[in-house]
Design an enzyme around this catalytic site. Sequence first.
Site, PDB file in Angstrom:
ATOM      1  N   GLN A 361      50.204   8.718  26.846  1.00  0.00           N
ATOM      2  CA  GLN A 361      51.259   9.065  26.857  1.00  0.00           C
ATOM      3  C   GLN A 361      52.009   8.990  28.156  1.00  0.00           C
ATOM      4  OE1 GLN A 361      52.580  10.816  24.143  1.00  0.00           O
ATOM      5  NE2 GLN A 361      54.591  10.860  24.721  1.00  0.00           N
ATOM      6  N   PHE A 364      58.254   7.687  28.911  1.00  0.00           N
ATOM      7  CA  PHE A 364      59.107   6.840  27.755  1.00  0.00           C
ATOM      8  C   PHE A 364      58.756   7.021  26.368  1.00  0.00           C
ATOM      9  CE2 PHE A 364      60.759   5.048  31.822  1.00  0.00           C
ATOM     10  CZ  PHE A 364      61.822   5.892  31.942  1.00  0.00           C
ATOM     11  N   THR A 366      54.608   6.699  23.862  1.00  0.00           N
ATOM     12  CA  THR A 366      53.148   6.531  23.638  1.00  0.00           C
ATOM     13  C   THR A 366      52.637   5.119  23.470  1.00  0.00           C
ATOM     14  OG1 THR A 366      53.438   8.597  22.500  1.00  0.00           O
ATOM     15  CG2 THR A 366      51.241   7.527  22.293  1.00  0.00           C
ATOM     16  N   LYS A 381      53.438  -0.107  23.056  1.00  0.00           N
ATOM     17  CA  LYS A 381      54.178   0.909  23.746  1.00  0.00           C
ATOM     18  C   LYS A 381      55.227   1.248  22.816  1.00  0.00           C
ATOM     19  CE  LYS A 381      55.226   1.302  28.357  1.00  0.00           C
ATOM     20  NZ  LYS A 381      55.778   1.134  29.320  1.00  0.00           N
ATOM     21  N   ASP A 478      57.969   0.879  41.316  1.00  0.00           N
ATOM     22  CA  ASP A 478      57.194   1.859  40.795  1.00  0.00           C
ATOM     23  C   ASP A 478      55.740   1.744  40.750  1.00  0.00           C
ATOM     24  OD1 ASP A 478      56.507   4.459  40.004  1.00  0.00           O
ATOM     25  OD2 ASP A 478      56.754   3.858  37.624  1.00  0.00           O
TER      26      ASP A 478
END
EC number: 2.7.11.-
Length: 659
Positions: A361, A364, A366, A381, A478
Amino acid sequence: MGKYSVLMIFIASSLLIVLQNVEIVNAVGCTGSFFNGNSSYAQNRRDLFSTLPNKVVTNGGFYNSSLGKSPNIVHAVALCGRGYEQQACIRCVDSAIQGILTTTSCLNRVDSFTWDKDEEDNVSCLVSTSNHSTFGNLELRPSVRYQSPNSIEPSKNMTLFEQEWNAMANRTVESATEAETSSVLKYYSAEKAEFTEFPNVYMLMQCTPDITSQDCKTCLGECVTLFKEQVWGRQGGEVYRPSCFFRWDLYAFHGAFDNVTRVPAPPRPQAQGNESSITKKKGRSIGYGGIIAIVVVLTFINILVFIGYIKVYGRRKESYNKINVGSAEYSDSDGQFMLRFDLGMVLAATDEFSSENTLGQGGFGTVYKGTLLNGQEVAVKRLTKGSGQGDIEFKNEVSLLTRLQHRNLVKLLGFCNEGDEQILVYEFVPNSSLDHFIFDDEKRSLLTWEMRYRIIEGIARGLLYLHEDSQLKIIHRDLKASNILLDAEMNPKVADFGTARLFDSDETRAETKRIAGTRGYMAPEYLNHGQISAKSDVYSFGVMLLEMISGERNNSFEGEGLAAFAWKRWVEGKPEIIIDPFLIEKPRNEIIKLIQIGLLCVQENPTKRPTMSSVIIWLGSETNIIPLPKAPAFTGSRSQSEIGAMSMSDDVFTELSCR
């Protein structure tokens, strides 16, 4: 002036041609601690070197010996390539010894190795020394590589070339490791092959005979991987390790191919025949009525195709209003198409998003495991419906990943945006993400030092591609362990480009009010002031590197981050304190070198942080001087006050990418 000018131009041109083709004659790599030039260890090494060339010849081409007592004992290994002449072998080993004794980076270093070669004598040889026995052990480091100065012409079909080259490398590895003989030169193979666009390609591999066949295969595989990762596209290259070496070229070398039969090129696809389908088998032409019938049928088919095109185009035009993926028309650099998946196909692949297929999870949505109709496994996704940030991430990933292709980046296979569904379909990466290994006490023990080193280097190469080598310039924003996926061979793939930022080619820095990323991995200038640059990713990479070495999360240190803790230990002269206990017996100097690189990456001043190209050079070299790091962010009073004053919403982005 006329004739003298012409003569000078001719001489200069000839010299340039010669210099372009000059080969470095020995590959020297040295590591370990230093010893005193007047010590017993130094004398023992000199005595051992004095008899080594002749000992190799009298022992059939391979010799292992030691001299002295601990702690001044010296172990040496020497090997001459198969098919050598005795005097040529002696000269080669002597030259290798001189290379160790005269190379600046090797002066008085305990561990040394060199693969020397003499093109005139058609011989190659190995000499290595250490204060501990390496006999029977697989030794992969240090490694040294060379490459041809010339690149393969752009007009060549590189996809076809790589397929044929890979097949040749696999054959040569298998042949070298069969070891049907007990000879001291048993692990050896030379192959000559014809490629579709090259008449002759030559490849040579050899291992020291004291290791196992499986170790030999591992060593040669590492050589091939290193070449492909670092200098692929050159017209030849060499990789040397203490236990093996590998070389390939477009011309013969070492006299190794004189009695080798050339492997023919793979058969080309059969050309279509020129005979018209309107002709009957026995050569009689179809009648006038038959031709009329064929024309009518073809016209009808064309009408159906046209109607189908109009319908498909109408649907695509509606979809294009939702997302613009540029002019790539879903084609990646391999010429394969980015698919717009039908929702029904995605539902079938994931068993209608069954909970049993859930992989994780994220912020934004699963991630599910799926299987396409052709049997291919994928990661799907499914973004959360109605999420404004999810919509931004979706468009960002599709628009960027359609134009990126690198072995260390996760591959986006396609997408679906029917109705209110927004779905991304990726290649399936079976070993989940890096955080599942590095932060798990049991799984972390599976990550050997060599494996961690390869993962670190792979991440660095993926970032270098994003920052400098791709057609685009991209800042990931990120980077963290959960966004590094591991394939079946534990090769890393950078994932989750939802927050990535596209830069113009001449743009070096930008500012934003939308802080996207994960606390603890974000550079201070980005976190506090919204300043984005490639050095932001370098900072995140440095944090991950320190996590890989320590086996601890960045936030595991109360009151200070991992970078601050590592810096304090570095200043105290005790950097080994942060090393993961599972690595305590591994090459200490290499690990401390990586701690130093990590601390350079997390320096507070972004201009002092290295580029990823510098990091790659440091990782691949044993001789480059690495600068000393300055204090990292958040260790001084100024940084601490900034932490207290900084304003940050809960804009912490997805913690889980496709896996």
